[in-house]
Design a protein around this motif. Structure first.
Motif, mmCIF file in Angstrom:
data_model
loop_
_atom_site.group_PDB
_atom_site.id
_atom_site.type_symbol
_atom_site.label_atom_id
_atom_site.label_comp_id
_atom_site.label_asym_id
_atom_site.label_seq_id
_atom_site.Cartn_x
_atom_site.Cartn_y
_atom_site.Cartn_z
ATOM 1 N N ASP A 73 0.811 -1.341 -0.011
ATOM 2 C CA ASP A 73 -0.277 -0.026 0.134
ATOM 3 C C ASP A 73 0.717 1.472 0.158
ATOM 4 O O ASP A 73 1.628 1.292 0.444
ATOM 5 C CB ASP A 73 -1.102 0.293 1.248
ATOM 6 C CG ASP A 73 -2.195 -0.612 0.877
ATOM 7 O OD1 ASP A 73 -2.637 -1.291 0.061
ATOM 8 O OD2 ASP A 73 -3.061 -1.148 2.126
ATOM 9 N N GLY A 75 -0.109 5.989 -0.838
ATOM 10 C CA GLY A 75 -1.074 6.997 -1.213
ATOM 11 C C GLY A 75 -1.140 8.492 -0.790
ATOM 12 O O GLY A 75 0.165 8.929 -0.324
ATOM 13 N N SER A 85 -6.200 8.763 0.229
ATOM 14 C CA SER A 85 -7.240 7.946 -0.323
ATOM 15 C C SER A 85 -5.975 7.161 -0.291
ATOM 16 O O SER A 85 -4.331 7.479 0.091
ATOM 17 C CB SER A 85 -6.700 8.839 -2.533
ATOM 18 O OG SER A 85 -5.483 8.778 -2.820
ATOM 19 N N ARG A 86 -5.959 5.768 -1.235
ATOM 20 C CA ARG A 86 -4.663 4.906 -1.466
ATOM 21 C C ARG A 86 -4.856 3.974 -2.784
ATOM 22 O O ARG A 86 -5.939 3.735 -3.333
ATOM 23 C CB ARG A 86 -5.045 3.511 -0.499
ATOM 24 C CG ARG A 86 -4.430 3.704 0.868
ATOM 25 C CD ARG A 86 -5.291 2.694 2.382
ATOM 26 N NE ARG A 86 -4.834 2.786 3.485
ATOM 27 C CZ ARG A 86 -3.700 2.328 4.258
ATOM 28 N NH1 ARG A 86 -3.023 1.947 3.433
ATOM 29 N NH2 ARG A 86 -3.604 2.736 5.684
ATOM 30 N N THR A 87 -3.525 3.230 -3.107
ATOM 31 C CA THR A 87 -3.194 2.161 -4.037
ATOM 32 C C THR A 87 -2.182 1.827 -3.658
ATOM 33 O O THR A 87 -2.187 2.337 -2.384
ATOM 34 C CB THR A 87 -2.833 2.983 -5.375
ATOM 35 O OG1 THR A 87 -3.085 2.886 -6.315
ATOM 36 C CG2 THR A 87 -1.454 4.369 -4.793
ATOM 37 N N ASP A 88 -1.981 0.951 -4.395
ATOM 38 C CA ASP A 88 -0.896 -0.356 -4.075
ATOM 39 C C ASP A 88 0.241 -0.462 -5.391
ATOM 40 O O ASP A 88 -0.265 -0.380 -6.564
ATOM 41 C CB ASP A 88 -1.422 -1.888 -3.799
ATOM 42 C CG ASP A 88 -2.174 -2.341 -4.620
ATOM 43 O OD1 ASP A 88 -1.759 -3.116 -5.674
ATOM 44 O OD2 ASP A 88 -4.017 -2.373 -4.011
ATOM 45 N N ALA A 91 -1.789 -2.586 -8.584
ATOM 46 C CA ALA A 91 -2.668 -1.954 -9.215
ATOM 47 C C ALA A 91 -1.857 -1.445 -10.629
ATOM 48 O O ALA A 91 -2.187 -1.375 -11.564
ATOM 49 C CB ALA A 91 -3.541 -0.999 -8.213
ATOM 50 N N MET A 92 -0.434 -0.100 -9.667
ATOM 51 C CA MET A 92 0.123 0.621 -10.537
ATOM 52 C C MET A 92 0.582 -0.174 -11.956
ATOM 53 O O MET A 92 0.796 0.139 -12.992
ATOM 54 C CB MET A 92 1.157 1.182 -10.445
ATOM 55 C CG MET A 92 2.287 1.853 -11.265
ATOM 56 S SD MET A 92 1.892 3.134 -12.033
ATOM 57 C CE MET A 92 2.690 4.290 -11.516
ATOM 58 N N ARG A 95 -1.606 -1.479 -14.481
ATOM 59 C CA ARG A 95 -2.635 -0.901 -15.138
ATOM 60 C C ARG A 95 -1.374 0.161 -16.184
ATOM 61 O O ARG A 95 -2.020 0.045 -17.576
ATOM 62 C CB ARG A 95 -3.372 0.565 -14.241
ATOM 63 C CG ARG A 95 -3.698 1.591 -15.337
ATOM 64 C CD ARG A 95 -4.735 2.303 -14.321
ATOM 65 N NE ARG A 95 -5.119 3.474 -15.270
ATOM 66 C CZ ARG A 95 -6.530 2.874 -14.748
ATOM 67 N NH1 ARG A 95 -7.387 1.817 -14.618
ATOM 68 N NH2 ARG A 95 -7.836 4.022 -15.908
ATOM 69 N N HIS A 372 -8.082 3.267 -6.550
ATOM 70 C CA HIS A 372 -7.478 3.608 -7.526
ATOM 71 C C HIS A 372 -7.110 4.393 -8.347
ATOM 72 O O HIS A 372 -6.844 4.368 -9.234
ATOM 73 C CB HIS A 372 -6.924 2.237 -8.399
ATOM 74 C CG HIS A 372 -6.725 0.819 -7.128
ATOM 75 N ND1 HIS A 372 -5.463 1.023 -5.571
ATOM 76 C CD2 HIS A 372 -7.103 -0.394 -7.012
ATOM 77 C CE1 HIS A 372 -5.880 -0.836 -5.652
ATOM 78 N NE2 HIS A 372 -6.621 -0.937 -6.116
ATOM 79 N N LEU A 375 -4.338 6.980 -9.544
ATOM 80 C CA LEU A 375 -4.095 5.996 -11.044
ATOM 81 C C LEU A 375 -4.289 6.530 -12.792
ATOM 82 O O LEU A 375 -3.405 6.949 -13.366
ATOM 83 C CB LEU A 375 -3.959 4.495 -11.758
ATOM 84 C CG LEU A 375 -3.070 4.112 -9.933
ATOM 85 C CD1 LEU A 375 -2.889 2.078 -10.179
ATOM 86 C CD2 LEU A 375 -1.479 4.460 -9.954
ATOM 87 N N LEU A 420 -9.702 -1.212 -12.201
ATOM 88 C CA LEU A 420 -9.309 -0.959 -11.870
ATOM 89 C C LEU A 420 -9.546 0.805 -12.363
ATOM 90 O O LEU A 420 -8.575 1.929 -12.364
ATOM 91 C CB LEU A 420 -7.515 -0.834 -12.465
ATOM 92 C CG LEU A 420 -7.047 -2.464 -11.858
ATOM 93 C CD1 LEU A 420 -5.737 -2.519 -12.064
ATOM 94 C CD2 LEU A 420 -6.915 -1.715 -9.953
#
Length: 420
Positions: A73, A75, A85-88, A91-92, A95, A372, A375, A420
């Protein structure tokens, strides 16, 4: 066999990438750098998948991907520590077909220099453009040791480019973006932390891990231009960020004042009429200085270099048509990234309490509805691919990137995972 001559002015990331790419295409390249050494002072650089794919053309993409340190994680946060907000990292990678990689600039410089023959980089050498050349006349570059003739000159001399001013004297040049940045690379704090960027009122802080165990730290604040701390920059950062969430106080307690870089952010939202004139090509900050709010300054310089080399065959006795194609490819794309970076900077550096509260509320709400979402700001940027043929025969990095593309990318630019 005749090898056309190219002189690169400036041994930053863009200039060295251009030199390596042109050498690979059969050009005889000389790089002139004003500084006494190529040792970049304590700063990191973020390489997104678009730059990694560009570096695949030099056989360096997999070397860069191996340095990815962001796992799990990350963000956006508030100064009090609340997550906006969060992303990981996964996911990057899914995508855009690759990870986000942060590394020390010195590491990237060493990799690029390794792609050049010994002695092609001349440090401690100031250079000026004496003549941009014409189809029937070579370009001339003046140095303290004499004048160099070249079929091509690449101006990679930075945001305050003298060559840009020489070629386009009526252009207003870079303007102050409204905020100042600080950067440092330090040992990691003892306690683990999630990679983050933190947005306050007119202030920004980022703490990102590097593969070698250190941490790249950057900060920004809305300030008048040309300022300096009355005491030292560490004390200034403590005044601005000392009460923010951990690990900010720990980092500020550990850093030495002389390890902190400070510089005003300048950008060129007014485009140049072209990125070339005569036998001279501009690239990187010299052509399209941008705010660092999307982390694309160095990435776009790397793209410039690879696209320029793509258009320049070694038998290009007159590169004029090739340089026009370079401008046509790069000017619209880079100016789009400049404008998007400027919009991001305006949002990040909001100073009004009501505006900041509204921004944060919107980020939290949208992040819950559309995970996400952050992104998506990189759609059309991080998914860029070099012109074909992108990957030289036998390059393992190119094979990796093509395989990755076949798994994740569709012809319409989307991905396999629509959530995503």
């Amino acid at each position: 066999m005749h090898h056309p001559r190219a002189v690169v002015i400036g041994a930053g990331i863009g200039g060295l990438t251009a030199a390596a790419a042109l050498h690979r295409r059969g050009w005889s390249v000389t790089v002139l750098e004003r500084a006494a050494t190529l040792e970049p002072v304590g700063a990191g650089i973020s390489l997104a998948p678009n730059a990694q794919r560009a570096l695949d053309t030099l056989g360096l993409g997999d070397d860069i991907r191996a340095l990815a340190a962001w796992q799990g994680d990350g963000g956006l946060r508030t100064p009090g520590g609340r997550w906006l907000s969060r992303t990981d990292s996964a996911a990057m990678a899914v995508r855009f077909g690759g990870p986000m990689v942060l590394l020390h600039r010195a590491t990237l410089v060493d990799l690029l220099v390794s792609r050049l023959p010994e002695g092609r980089v001349r440090t401690g050498t100031a250079a000026q453009l004496a003549d941009p050349g014409t189809p029937g006349r070579p370009a001339l570059v003046s140095t303290g040791d004499g004048v160099l003739e070249a079929e091509l000159v690449i101006a990679a001399d930075g945001v305050h480019s003298d060559i840009r001013h020489t070629l386009f004297p009526r252009h207003p040049g870079p303007e102050y973006a409204g905020f100042t940045a600080w950067r440092m690379v330090i040992p990691a704090p003892e306690r683990a932390f999630a990679p983050h960027e933190t947005w306050g009122r007119g202030r920004l802080w980022g703490t990102q891990p590097l593969k070698d165990g250190r941490v790249y730290v950057y900060a920004g604040a809305v300030t008048p231009p040309d300022g300096r701390a009355p005491d030292d920059e560490r004390a200034e950062l403590i005044r601005l960020f000392g009460d923010w969430h951990r690990p900010v106080p720990e980092i500020l307690a550990a850093v030495a004042p002389h390890d902190i870089l400070r510089h005003d952010i300048r950008q060129m939202t007014h485009p140049l009429p072209a990125y070339h004139r005569g036998r001279v090509a501009l690239l990187g900050d010299a052509a399209h200085a941008m705010a660092p709010t999307m982390g694309q300054g160095g990435n776009q310089a790397i793209e410039d270099a690879v696209v320029l080399a793509h258009h320049l065959a070694p038998d290009s006795a007159d590169p004029s048509a090739c340089l026009a194609a370079y401008t046509a490819d790069r000017l619209p794309r880079t100016m789009d990234v400049v404008r998007r970076s400027d919009r991001a900077a305006r949002m990040i550096t909001l100073t009004g309490g009501a505006a900041v509260a509204l921004r944060n509320t919107a980020l939290i709400a949208v992040g819950r509805l559309l995970p996400h979402l952050a992104l998506r700001a990189f759609d059309g940027i991080a998914d860029w691919r070099p012109p074909e043929p992108a990957y030289p025969s036998g390059a393992g990095a190119g094979t990796h990137a093509v395989a990755h593309r076949s798994r994740h990318a569709r012809p319409d630019g989307g991905t396999d995972q629509e959530a995503l």
